[in-house]
Design a protein around this motif. Structure first.
Motif, mmCIF file in Angstrom:
data_model
loop_
_atom_site.group_PDB
_atom_site.id
_atom_site.type_symbol
_atom_site.label_atom_id
_atom_site.label_comp_id
_atom_site.label_asym_id
_atom_site.label_seq_id
_atom_site.Cartn_x
_atom_site.Cartn_y
_atom_site.Cartn_z
ATOM 1 N N TRP A 121 0.834 -1.197 0.000
ATOM 2 C CA TRP A 121 0.000 0.000 0.000
ATOM 3 C C TRP A 121 0.871 1.251 0.000
ATOM 4 N N LYS A 122 1.973 1.267 0.756
ATOM 5 C CA LYS A 122 2.884 2.423 0.761
ATOM 6 C C LYS A 122 3.386 2.683 -0.652
ATOM 7 N N TRP A 123 3.760 1.589 -1.360
ATOM 8 C CA TRP A 123 4.205 1.764 -2.740
ATOM 9 C C TRP A 123 3.081 2.344 -3.589
ATOM 10 N N PHE A 124 1.884 1.746 -3.509
ATOM 11 C CA PHE A 124 0.753 2.197 -4.317
ATOM 12 C C PHE A 124 0.444 3.660 -4.043
ATOM 13 N N TYR A 125 0.358 4.021 -2.774
ATOM 14 C CA TYR A 125 0.004 5.387 -2.394
ATOM 15 C C TYR A 125 1.043 6.391 -2.897
ATOM 16 N N HIS A 126 2.302 6.109 -2.611
ATOM 17 C CA HIS A 126 3.342 7.080 -2.957
ATOM 18 C C HIS A 126 3.686 7.079 -4.453
ATOM 19 N N ALA A 127 3.829 5.905 -5.042
ATOM 20 C CA ALA A 127 4.247 5.832 -6.450
ATOM 21 C C ALA A 127 3.100 6.100 -7.410
ATOM 22 N N ILE A 128 1.952 5.507 -7.171
ATOM 23 C CA ILE A 128 0.840 5.628 -8.112
ATOM 24 C C ILE A 128 0.008 6.875 -7.846
ATOM 25 N N LEU A 129 -0.418 7.049 -6.610
ATOM 26 C CA LEU A 129 -1.301 8.185 -6.331
ATOM 27 C C LEU A 129 -0.553 9.518 -6.264
ATOM 28 N N LEU A 130 0.640 9.515 -5.657
ATOM 29 C CA LEU A 130 1.388 10.769 -5.521
ATOM 30 C C LEU A 130 2.448 10.962 -6.603
ATOM 31 N N GLY A 131 2.777 9.892 -7.324
ATOM 32 C CA GLY A 131 3.755 10.006 -8.409
ATOM 33 C C GLY A 131 5.191 10.199 -7.933
ATOM 34 N N MET A 132 5.510 9.722 -6.737
ATOM 35 C CA MET A 132 6.866 9.878 -6.206
ATOM 36 C C MET A 132 7.814 8.877 -6.865
ATOM 37 N N PRO A 133 9.051 9.285 -7.101
ATOM 38 C CA PRO A 133 10.054 8.342 -7.619
ATOM 39 C C PRO A 133 10.390 7.281 -6.568
ATOM 40 N N MET A 134 10.823 6.122 -7.037
ATOM 41 C CA MET A 134 11.163 5.011 -6.145
ATOM 42 C C MET A 134 12.230 5.423 -5.122
ATOM 43 N N LYS A 135 13.197 6.192 -5.591
ATOM 44 C CA LYS A 135 14.296 6.602 -4.712
ATOM 45 C C LYS A 135 13.777 7.430 -3.535
ATOM 46 N N GLU A 136 12.857 8.341 -3.793
ATOM 47 C CA GLU A 136 12.290 9.169 -2.723
ATOM 48 C C GLU A 136 11.493 8.320 -1.738
ATOM 49 N N ILE A 137 10.754 7.346 -2.257
ATOM 50 C CA ILE A 137 9.980 6.463 -1.382
ATOM 51 C C ILE A 137 10.939 5.677 -0.494
ATOM 52 N N ALA A 138 12.011 5.169 -1.100
ATOM 53 C CA ALA A 138 12.992 4.387 -0.338
ATOM 54 C C ALA A 138 13.602 5.225 0.784
ATOM 55 N N VAL A 139 13.952 6.466 0.491
ATOM 56 C CA VAL A 139 14.519 7.344 1.515
ATOM 57 C C VAL A 139 13.491 7.593 2.613
ATOM 58 N N GLN A 140 12.264 7.903 2.208
ATOM 59 C CA GLN A 140 11.208 8.186 3.181
ATOM 60 C C GLN A 140 10.926 6.986 4.080
ATOM 61 N N GLU A 141 10.958 5.791 3.508
ATOM 62 C CA GLU A 141 10.646 4.582 4.265
ATOM 63 C C GLU A 141 11.894 3.928 4.861
ATOM 64 N N ASN A 142 13.040 4.559 4.662
ATOM 65 C CA ASN A 142 14.306 4.085 5.222
ATOM 66 C C ASN A 142 14.607 2.648 4.776
ATOM 67 N N THR A 143 14.533 2.446 3.460
ATOM 68 C CA THR A 143 14.791 1.121 2.896
ATOM 69 C C THR A 143 15.489 1.297 1.552
ATOM 70 N N SER A 144 15.736 0.206 0.861
ATOM 71 C CA SER A 144 16.415 0.275 -0.434
ATOM 72 C C SER A 144 15.403 0.479 -1.566
ATOM 73 N N VAL A 145 15.910 0.970 -2.688
ATOM 74 C CA VAL A 145 15.073 1.146 -3.877
ATOM 75 C C VAL A 145 14.576 -0.228 -4.344
ATOM 76 N N GLU A 146 15.428 -1.239 -4.239
ATOM 77 C CA GLU A 146 15.035 -2.594 -4.645
ATOM 78 C C GLU A 146 13.853 -3.103 -3.828
ATOM 79 N N ALA A 147 13.850 -2.788 -2.527
ATOM 80 C CA ALA A 147 12.734 -3.213 -1.682
ATOM 81 C C ALA A 147 11.439 -2.555 -2.139
ATOM 82 N N VAL A 148 11.509 -1.260 -2.458
ATOM 83 C CA VAL A 148 10.313 -0.537 -2.917
ATOM 84 C C VAL A 148 9.827 -1.131 -4.243
#
Length: 171
Positions: A121-148
């Motif tokens: 859901w975090k991926w869906f919300y941030h990437a799809i609904l908000l259009g955030m890049p994977m790298k920004e999501i990874a930083v925000q969630e304190n994880t790797s881009v691969e995990a996102v």
């Protein structure tokens, strides 16, 4: 070789150049991304400047303008790739008939959220609904881009599966 002026002095004298080129290229810069890119370009031009090759102002103008154009091209290409991806995924998403109305959207999002894990859901919300890049999501969630990316892959599988199950029920 030491420079006659510090970058801070050069910046104070030339910071309006960045704004000039942003305006001249008619760029919208609410998050100051283009300004930051222009500042980096100014720094690079300052570091590489050779007085034997011409005036510093000309070199700054050239470097800043072309860096801004490069960033604009990159963003345009990224946007086109994202739109092409979304267009390619559209047939795989559940089809609502009639189309979902604004009032029905919260219910649809609740249904999607109920299908996905918290991370998906975090991926869906941030990437799809908000259009955030994977790298920004990874930083925000304190994880790797691969995990996102993995969250997204798993979420897309679930959403595709839902679509095919609905199709089978209709037939």
């Amino acid at each position: 070789m030491s420079k006659p002026y510090s970058f801070e002095e050069i910046y104070e004298q030339n910071k309006r150049r960045i704004h000039y080129h942003i305006h001249k290229l008619n760029l919208q810069d609410p998050h100051k991304e283009y300004y930051q890119e222009g500042l980096i370009a100014m720094w690079q031009a300052y570091e590489k400047y050779n007085p034997d090759k011409g005036p510093m102002a000309t070199y700054f103008n050239y470097t800043i303008r072309h860096k801004l154009i490069d960033l604009l091209r990159k963003e345009t290409n990224d946007s086109l790739k994202q739109q092409n991806y979304l267009d390619s995924q559209a047939p795989l998403l559940p089809q609502a008939s009639p189309p979902v109305t604004y009032n029905e959207l919260p219910q649809l999002l609740k249904e999607i959220k109920s299908l996905l894990t918290e991370k998906q859901w975090k991926w869906f919300y941030h990437a799809i609904l908000l259009g955030m890049p994977m790298k920004e999501i990874a930083v925000q969630e304190n994880t790797s881009v691969e995990a996102v990316k993995s969250w997204g892959k798993d979420a897309r599988k679930k959403l595709r599966k839902l679509h095919f199950e609905e199709r089978l029920k209709e037939e």
